[in-house]
Motif scaffolding. Structure first.
Motif: not given
Length: 175
Positions: A80-94
């Motif tokens: 069992x895991x938890x996936x945390x998804x973060x949504x940004x308004x623009x492209x972020x620099x990886x």
């Protein structure tokens, strides 16, 4: 034999086409095409573009924000895991995202935990160990146009819920 004939015809057409196309604008030949008329002005003003991973994207001048967070339960190979998804308004620099930038329960995520991005770098996904409730802090991330993303702090993120940023109250709320 037929291939040789087709190859000969293709090469002859290629070399003959060069003689008909006159690229020198100073010569006044009967067969030379006149310079094309300038294109009419378009309704839309020209926009500046940036090269983002080999693709042209419109250059955004505004600031980048974290808009939404999804906390999803995931099971892989019986764990069992938890996936945390973060949504940004623009492209972020990886390249600006480090394991130290993401704090779960006031400690940085482990180096073996992968940080995944979608193709346009507007979504970031992290797999965490199964927890019902945890605190999440994200800071030190930059957008692709080098503007800093404001720090985000959620005191009690619960598994299976979604969170969004309310602009009017300037606070994070649960869906």
């Amino acid at each position: 034999m037929v291939r040789k004939i087709y190859l000969f015809i293709f090469l002859a057409a290629l070399f003959c086409a060069k003689s008909f196309c006159n690229t020198n604008p100073s010569s006044k030949d009967m067969h030379s095409p006149e310079s094309p008329a300038p294109l009419p002005n378009h309704k839309y003003p020209s926009r500046q573009f940036e090269n983002f991973r080999g693709r042209r994207k419109p250059l955004r001048q505004g600031s980048c924000r974290l808009n939404r967070i999804n906390v999803i339960p995931v099971s892989e190979a019986g764990k069992e895991f938890v996936a945390v998804e973060l949504f940004f308004s623009q492209s972020i620099d990886p390249r600006s995202v480090r394991h130290e930038n993401i704090l779960v329960n006031s400690s940085a995520i482990k180096p073996w935990q992968k940080i995944l991005f979608n193709k346009s770098s507007t979504c970031m996904r992290i797999l965490l160990e199964k927890q019902q409730s945890f605190s999440l802090s994200v800071e030190g991330i930059r957008s692709y146009n080098a503007s800093p993303v404001p720090k985000v702090m959620i005191e009690s993120a619960e598994c299976g819920h979604k969170y969004f940023f309310d602009k009017e109250e300037k606070a994070w709320k649960k869906f």
